[in-house]
Design an enzyme around this catalytic site. Structure first.
Site, PDB file in Angstrom:
ATOM      1  N   GLU A   1       0.833  -1.216   0.000  1.00 18.72           N
ATOM      2  CA  GLU A   1       0.000   0.000   0.000  1.00 18.72           C
ATOM      3  C   GLU A   1       0.862   1.258   0.000  1.00 18.72           C
ATOM      4  OE1 GLU A   1      -2.308  -1.493   3.373  1.00 18.72           O
ATOM      5  OE2 GLU A   1      -4.103  -1.138   2.182  1.00 18.72           O
TER       6      GLU A   1
ATOM      7  N   GLU B   1      -3.693  -9.507   4.014  1.00 21.34           N
ATOM      8  CA  GLU B   1      -4.456  -9.145   5.215  1.00 21.34           C
ATOM      9  C   GLU B   1      -5.599 -10.121   5.500  1.00 21.34           C
ATOM     10  OE1 GLU B   1      -3.378  -7.104   2.920  1.00 21.34           O
ATOM     11  OE2 GLU B   1      -2.802  -5.176   3.743  1.00 21.34           O
TER      12      GLU B   1
HETATM   13  N1  T1G Z   1       4.440  -7.484  11.939  1.00 17.67           N
HETATM   14  C1  T1G Z   1       5.170  -7.840  13.029  1.00 17.67           C
HETATM   15  N2  T1G Z   1       6.066  -8.860  13.033  1.00 17.67           N
HETATM   16  C2  T1G Z   1       6.214  -9.538  11.876  1.00 17.67           C
HETATM   17  C3  T1G Z   1       5.480  -9.234  10.709  1.00 17.67           C
HETATM   18  C4  T1G Z   1       4.567  -8.144  10.780  1.00 17.67           C
HETATM   19  N3  T1G Z   1       3.843  -7.766   9.698  1.00 17.67           N
HETATM   20  N4  T1G Z   1       5.854 -10.110   9.738  1.00 17.67           N
HETATM   21  C5  T1G Z   1       6.781 -10.921  10.286  1.00 17.67           C
HETATM   22  N5  T1G Z   1       6.994 -10.589  11.561  1.00 17.67           N
HETATM   23  C6  T1G Z   1       7.961 -11.212  12.483  1.00 17.67           C
HETATM   24  C7  T1G Z   1       7.629 -12.677  12.742  1.00 17.67           C
HETATM   25  O1  T1G Z   1       6.693 -12.791  13.800  1.00 17.67           O
HETATM   26  C8  T1G Z   1       8.997 -13.210  13.119  1.00 17.67           C
HETATM   27  O2  T1G Z   1       9.250 -12.751  14.439  1.00 17.67           O
HETATM   28  C9  T1G Z   1       9.950 -12.424  12.210  1.00 17.67           C
HETATM   29  O3  T1G Z   1       9.225 -11.239  11.816  1.00 17.67           O
HETATM   30  C10 T1G Z   1      10.324 -13.185  10.956  1.00 17.67           C
HETATM   31  O4  T1G Z   1       9.075 -13.627  10.380  1.00 17.67           O
HETATM   32  C11 T1G Z   1      -2.585  -1.721   6.958  1.00 17.67           C
HETATM   33  C12 T1G Z   1      -3.238  -3.921   8.314  1.00 17.67           C
HETATM   34  C13 T1G Z   1       7.322 -11.282   5.623  1.00 17.67           C
HETATM   35  C14 T1G Z   1       6.969 -13.405   4.331  1.00 17.67           C
HETATM   36  O5  T1G Z   1       0.679 -10.371   6.803  1.00 17.67           O
HETATM   37  O6  T1G Z   1       4.257 -13.227   5.791  1.00 17.67           O
HETATM   38  O7  T1G Z   1      -0.324  -4.624   6.626  1.00 17.67           O
HETATM   39  O8  T1G Z   1       9.526 -15.011  15.510  1.00 17.67           O
HETATM   40  O9  T1G Z   1       9.580 -16.083  10.518  1.00 17.67           O
HETATM   41  O10 T1G Z   1       9.744 -16.800   7.007  1.00 17.67           O
HETATM   42  O11 T1G Z   1      -3.436  -2.978   5.196  1.00 17.67           O
HETATM   43  O12 T1G Z   1       6.898 -12.907   8.017  1.00 17.67           O
HETATM   44  O13 T1G Z   1      11.545 -13.708  14.758  1.00 17.67           O
HETATM   45  O14 T1G Z   1      10.152 -12.898  16.717  1.00 17.67           O
HETATM   46  O15 T1G Z   1       7.683 -15.203   9.069  1.00 17.67           O
HETATM   47  O16 T1G Z   1      11.260 -14.850   6.287  1.00 17.67           O
HETATM   48  C15 T1G Z   1       0.268  -7.692   6.400  1.00 17.67           C
HETATM   49  C16 T1G Z   1       3.276 -11.255   7.512  1.00 17.67           C
HETATM   50  C17 T1G Z   1       0.105  -7.187   7.801  1.00 17.67           C
HETATM   51  C18 T1G Z   1       3.010 -10.301   6.348  1.00 17.67           C
HETATM   52  C19 T1G Z   1       8.777 -13.221   6.047  1.00 17.67           C
HETATM   53  N6  T1G Z   1       1.527  -8.370   6.260  1.00 17.67           N
HETATM   54  N7  T1G Z   1       4.636 -11.760   7.494  1.00 17.67           N
HETATM   55  O17 T1G Z   1       8.776 -14.618   6.261  1.00 17.67           O
HETATM   56  O18 T1G Z   1      10.093 -14.772   8.429  1.00 17.67           O
HETATM   57  S1  T1G Z   1      -1.457  -6.411   8.041  1.00 17.67           S
HETATM   58  C20 T1G Z   1       1.640  -9.700   6.503  1.00 17.67           C
HETATM   59  C21 T1G Z   1       4.996 -12.767   6.623  1.00 17.67           C
HETATM   60  C22 T1G Z   1      -1.346  -4.993   7.141  1.00 17.67           C
HETATM   61  C23 T1G Z   1      -2.421  -2.981   6.179  1.00 17.67           C
HETATM   62  C24 T1G Z   1      -2.619  -4.199   7.000  1.00 17.67           C
HETATM   63  C25 T1G Z   1       6.404 -13.281   6.764  1.00 17.67           C
HETATM   64  C26 T1G Z   1       7.355 -12.778   5.676  1.00 17.67           C
HETATM   65  P1  T1G Z   1      10.183 -13.639  15.430  1.00 17.67           P
HETATM   66  P2  T1G Z   1       9.049 -15.018   9.614  1.00 17.67           P
HETATM   67  P3  T1G Z   1      10.043 -15.328   6.941  1.00 17.67           P
END
Ligand code: T1G
Length: 701
Positions: A105, A125
């Site tokens: 976004e 999301e």
């Molecule tokens: N927020 C906070 N922590 C996050 C995070 C996030 N979005 N994404 C990953 N982490 C942390 C995760 O908990 C782990 O922490 C570490 O990063 C590595 O993650 C306004 C409301 C990006 C593909 O849904 O899909 O945006 O265990 O083990 O395998 O419209 O993380 O090390 O303490 O998964 O390399 C939308 C979610 C949010 C993406 C990387 N975004 N993340 O994968 O590492 S809502 C998502 C992933 C939003 C807007 C809306 C994956 C990754 P720790 P990992 P990875």
């Protein structure tokens, strides 16, 4: 501490760098930093173009999920994006890794976008029970069209950078250094005197298609494929707003719908599931410097369904694997099963012929244990009988090289007893795959009493290599998943004696959200498997414990489920559709009569509580015994291995949402009526009395 967002002026170009490890999530500091950086670039007379780039492995991967449920902190992401899009100087987002959610976004708020060839973009999301709440539902359709926007937003599945270029989401691809690519593109924008190209002002994506028909079709698809989910319908409504309203009103509508999702219990459950899966990979008492052994070659013993599925898992991960069977005929059957499985994927279009051949070339059939001498890991997947396990592990102990991981895929037998068949119990671990092993993501890593830390860490690394969700469990009958499902299945069968039919029980649990009802599941796996387990349990459990008898009656009649054409249901040849089995009725009557039970109608809530709370009570006992590290680990097991609905977060999270006092009251009532199977778990009684949840107990609160 390094700044989360830095601004460097390079001649006429403002270079904005985000650095918020591990995934550049849009926490408050990043949002504020972006706002200030873009405002300073806008105010700087020298600046004629802006570049947004991120440090680390990925472009911004979304909002900071840890902030959900907490009081919002200014500036909001929509405000930040509005400032970015409103800039009078053209901006370019330089995408690498995965630009997801709020990250995409933000990139859509920039005027141009370039992406590294291996990057991905997406709006996941919906997988968190949300919708893109910072303009994604309004800006993406304007660029990519309503159909592509609906597909991306409702599925949550990212697309490749190349596909993003095809759909006007990304302008061009690049290779090499991010900053060089961004500065190069910005210089071109300056030379060409390009104006800002505001996504919100684009309309080409909203024109030329029957958007109403697309919206209707997506509603029909969601109703069929995502029953019970809250946010997909809101996703559709938000995109529909983009087709009907000017940007400002569409953004307002999007925020309203986002708020509905944010406040839905499903969001809480799905966010819990997200973090629970990541938490499961951590082993509390494993020293952080424990180094896993390197796994370059594997072997599997047993060419049956499980053995072949496990071999395919290694081949899919690019690991050469030897498949051992006792003779050439059995081996040939196993190798043919492997080929047939891949051929089905090729036929479905999910695998190319070349990929199939490459993977088959990684699987070598052998009949001699000597061929396993160089394997780094050997997974035994033979018949679930201790005598057979003993033969296998004694031979493995004799032939395998020092340091080889000796793993058993046993689904419930005593791993410590298996380890004792070898002179190296510290190298023995359980790798409990779930059928079909090449498809199901769950892997229970069974930690034996003597399993070394290094072997445990290696087992977890193997799970990651095979793209499994690995959860460490302790040794007991059924470990975690099956130990709990014994209670669940038994209670479901008792309901048949109280008056329910398999259709009613399965229907009630499917309405709760389970992927399959317990009786359809038993017909699929075969009633004889449960019969063997009950036989073993009757021999070891206290004699006064009552068992249901319907399954035994079906087995006695040779009705073992799908494989015999009838079980709890009847099946037409070659058809898996469950039909009423007319021979079951008399068996139900007889089972009730023999127990002196007068059959009566049962309501859905009673059916659901009887089955789901049986899971919860056993899960609490498992936690007390230390068989699972966390209640969220139990949730991860049920979400990834037993078809528990993600939007309810798993059995333990669901119990928290119901309230442990409510759960305990039901368990006590059943205990008084149904006997010791329902003896309340002390941990459940303790937490209910203290007004706490499993989640709070796990967090030490
Ligand atoms: N927020 C906070 N922590 C996050 C995070 C996030 N979005 N994404 C990953 N982490 C942390 C995760 O908990 C782990 O922490 C570490 O990063 C590595 O993650 C306004 C409301 C990006 C593909 O849904 O899909 O945006 O265990 O083990 O395998 O419209 O993380 O090390 O303490 O998964 O390399 C939308 C979610 C949010 C993406 C990387 N975004 N993340 O994968 O590492 S809502 C998502 C992933 C939003 C807007 C809306 C994956 C990754 P720790 P990992 P990875």
């Amino acid at each position: 501490m390094t700044e989360a967002v830095r601004l460097e002026i390079r001649g006429e170009i403002a270079l904005i760098k985000v650095n918020n490890p591990p995934v550049n999530a849009l926490g408050q500091v990043v949002r504020e930093g972006l706002l200030n950086a873009f405002q300073r670039a806008e105010a700087d007379q020298q600046v004629r173009a802006v570049v947004l780039v991120c440090e680390g492995n990925t472009f911004i991967a979304g909002a900071d999920i840890k902030e959900f449920g907490k009081p919002p902190q200014a500036p909001s992401l929509p405000e930040v994006i509005e400032v970015i899009e409103g800039c009078s100087k053209p901006s370019v987002a330089v995408i690498h890794g995965t630009a997801l959610g709020g990250g995409l976004e933000v990139a859509l708020g920039c005027h141009y976008r370039i992406a590294r060839r291996d990057a991905k973009v997406g709006l996941p999301e919906v997988k968190l029970g949300l919708l893109p709440g910072a303009g994604g539902t309004q800006r993406l359709p304007r660029l990519a069209g309503v159909e592509k926007a609906l597909d991306m937003i409702v599925s949550g599945t990212p697309i490749s950078a190349a596909e993003a270029v095809e759909h006007n989401i990304v302008d061009e691809l690049f290779d090499g250094d991010l900053v060089d690519a961004g500065l190069g593109y910005a210089r071109r924008m300056v030379e060409e005197n390009r104006a800002p190209r505001r996504t919100g002002e684009q309309t080409q994506g909203l024109e030329g298609a029957d958007n109403e028909a697309l919206i209707r079709a997506k509603h029909a698809e969601v109703a069929k494929r995502m029953p019970g989910l809250f946010s997909p319908l809101r996703c559709i409504a938000a995109v529909e707003a983009a087709t009907q309203l000017p940007l400002a009103e569409g953004l307002k509508r999007e925020r309203e719908l986002f708020a509905e999702c944010l406040n839905s219990p499903q969001r809480g459950a799905l966010v819990h599931s997200f973090f629970a899966e990541r938490q499961a990979g951590k082993i509390n008492d494993l020293p952080s410097d424990t180094k896993p052994r390197s796994i370059k070659t594997a072997a599997v013993i047993g060419g049956g369904t499980m053995g072949v599925g496990i071999a395919l898992s290694f081949a899919n991960a690019g690991v050469p694997v030897k498949l051992l069977e006792i003779n050439k005929e059995a081996l040939q059957r196993g190798l043919q099963r492997a080929r047939d499985t891949y051929a089905a994927s090729v036929k479905r279009g999910s695998l190319t012929e070349d990929a199939m051949e490459q993977r088959l070339a990684l699987i070598t059939g052998v009949t001699d244990y000597g061929a396993l001498a160089d394997a780094d890991v050997v997974v035994e997947a033979v018949f679930e009988e201790m005598g057979v396990k003993q033969q296998v592990f004694e031979q493995l102990d004799a032939v395998c090289k020092p340091g080889a991981i000796l793993a058993s895929n046993t689904s419930s037998l005593d791993l410590d007893a298996i380890a004792a068949f070898t002179k190296r119990p510290e190298d023995v671990v359980g790798l409990h795959f779930f059928s079909p092993a090449n498809v199901m993501r769950l892997l229970e890593v069974v930690r034996g009493e003597k399993t070394s830390n290094e072997v445990l860490a290696t087992a977890m690394a193997i799970g990651k290599q095979l793209k499994k969700v690995s959860v460490v469990v302790g040794v007991c009958d059924g470990f975690v998943g099956n130990r709990m499902v014994f209670q669940y299945g038994r209670e479901a069968e008792f309901l048949l004696e109280e008056g329910a039919t398999p259709q009613q029980v399965d229907g009630a649990l499917r309405n709760f959200g389970m992927a399959m009802g317990p009786f359809a599941m038993r017909d699929l796996s075969g009633l004889d498997i449960g019969q063997a387990i009950r036989k073993r349990q009757r021999a070891t459990l206290p004699a006064h414990l009552d068992f249901p008898t319907v399954s035994d009656k079906l087995c006695a009649a040779g009705m073992l489920g799908q494989k015999t054409g009838a079980g709890y249901y009847r099946y037409e040849p070659g058809n898996r559709t469950p039909l009423e089995n007319p021979e079951l009725g008399p068996m139900l009557e007889a089972a009730s009569r023999e127990k002196g039970i007068e059959r009566k109608a049962l309501d859905e809530q009673y059916i659901v509580e009887r089955c789901i709370f049986a899971l919860v009570n056993e899960g609490a006992k498992i936690l007390e015994e230390g068989i699972a590290q966390r209640s969220s680990d139990i949730d991860v097991i049920y979400l990834n291995g037993y078809g528990f609905p993600a939007f309810r977060g798993g059995p333990m999270f669901y119990a928290d949402s119901v309230g442990l006092d409510t759960v305990l009251a039901r368990v006590k009532e059943l205990y008084s009526r149904c006997g010791d199977w329902w003896k309340p778990a002390p941990l459940l009684e303790k937490l209910a009395a203290e007004g706490r949840t499993f989640t709070e107990w796990q967090a030490g609160r």
